[in-house]
Design a protein around this motif. Structure first.
Motif, short mmCIF file in Angstrom:
data_model
loop_
_atom_site.label_atom_id
_atom_site.label_comp_id
_atom_site.label_asym_id
_atom_site.label_seq_id
_atom_site.Cartn_x
_atom_site.Cartn_y
_atom_site.Cartn_z
N SER A 46 43.29 40.56 40.59
CA SER A 46 42.36 41.62 40.41
C SER A 46 42.98 42.77 39.96
CB SER A 46 41.33 41.91 41.82
OG SER A 46 42.27 42.24 42.73
N SER A 47 42.19 43.43 38.92
CA SER A 47 42.76 44.60 38.29
C SER A 47 42.90 45.84 39.43
CB SER A 47 42.19 45.02 37.13
OG SER A 47 40.87 45.17 37.42
N PRO A 48 44.10 46.39 39.35
CA PRO A 48 43.97 47.73 40.22
C PRO A 48 42.73 48.65 40.23
CG PRO A 48 45.79 47.72 38.64
CD PRO A 48 44.93 46.50 38.33
N ALA A 49 42.36 49.37 41.31
CA ALA A 49 41.20 49.96 41.27
C ALA A 49 41.33 51.09 40.15
CB ALA A 49 40.95 50.54 42.77
N SER A 50 42.27 51.83 40.27
CA SER A 50 42.50 52.84 38.89
C SER A 50 42.39 52.28 37.59
CB SER A 50 43.63 53.72 39.53
OG SER A 50 44.80 52.62 39.17
N ALA A 51 41.33 52.62 37.01
CA ALA A 51 41.04 52.20 35.57
C ALA A 51 41.47 53.64 34.89
CB ALA A 51 39.95 51.69 35.13
N GLY A 52 42.41 54.29 35.36
CA GLY A 52 42.65 55.59 34.96
C GLY A 52 41.68 56.76 35.72
N ALA A 53 42.51 57.80 35.83
CA ALA A 53 41.60 58.94 36.48
C ALA A 53 40.38 59.31 35.61
CB ALA A 53 42.35 59.90 36.77
N THR A 54 39.17 59.32 36.17
CA THR A 54 38.01 59.60 35.52
C THR A 54 37.02 60.38 35.99
OG1 THR A 54 38.16 57.39 33.94
CG2 THR A 54 36.02 58.73 33.93
N ILE A 55 36.45 61.38 35.59
CA ILE A 55 35.56 62.27 36.21
C ILE A 55 34.19 62.13 35.15
CG2 ILE A 55 34.77 64.59 36.75
CD1 ILE A 55 37.78 65.16 37.00
#
Ligand SMILES: [Cu+2]
Length: 135
Positions: A46-55
């Motif tokens: 599974s891909s890491p939870a962080s798909a880049g920091a996004t607000i």
């Protein structure tokens, strides 16, 4: 892997031992077989939870309202509202400021290199609060 009989083979082998090793290996191979297909069925990691920091800005709020990033990390801000917003650090140094983000627009800014907790607001709607934590 070097089978014991491979090293032995270099020397003259008494005739009575010659066939033993081969017979033993043949039966082991037959038992273990290669019919197991379970190896091929492993699920993709599974891909890491962080798909880049996004607000995400939604309904005049920052989601999430608190975000933790690494020093100097790129932070994406997506404005899904029909109003223009900003992400503006309230620190005296104004550690970051996206400027106006138009409705539907996505911008990025660079998180501060200095660790700490950075409060930010929307400069247009100053009741909108968020916190960027750098560590
Ligand atoms: Cu706003």
């Amino acid at each position: 892997m070097i089978a014991p009989w491979e090293t032995l083979r270099r020397r003259p082998i008494p005739k009575r031992f010659a066939g033993v090793g081969v017979a033993a290996i043949a039966s082991v191979a037959a038992l273990s077989g290669c019919g197991s297909s379970s190896h091929a069925a492993t699920a993709p990691t599974s891909s890491p939870a962080s798909a880049g920091a996004t607000i995400v800005i939604k309904n005049f709020a920052f989601v999430p309202s608190t975000l933790t990033v690494s020093p100097g990390e790129k932070v994406t801000v997506r404005n899904t509202d029909s109003a223009t917003h900003t992400v503006t650090s309230t620190a005296a140094t104004k550690a970051f400021d996206t400027g106006n983000i138009n409705p539907g627009q996505t911008v990025t800014f660079t998180a501060p290199n200095v660790t700490g907790s950075y409060a930010y607001i929307c400069q247009i709607h100053q009741f909108m609060h968020g916190t960027l934590t750098v560590r």
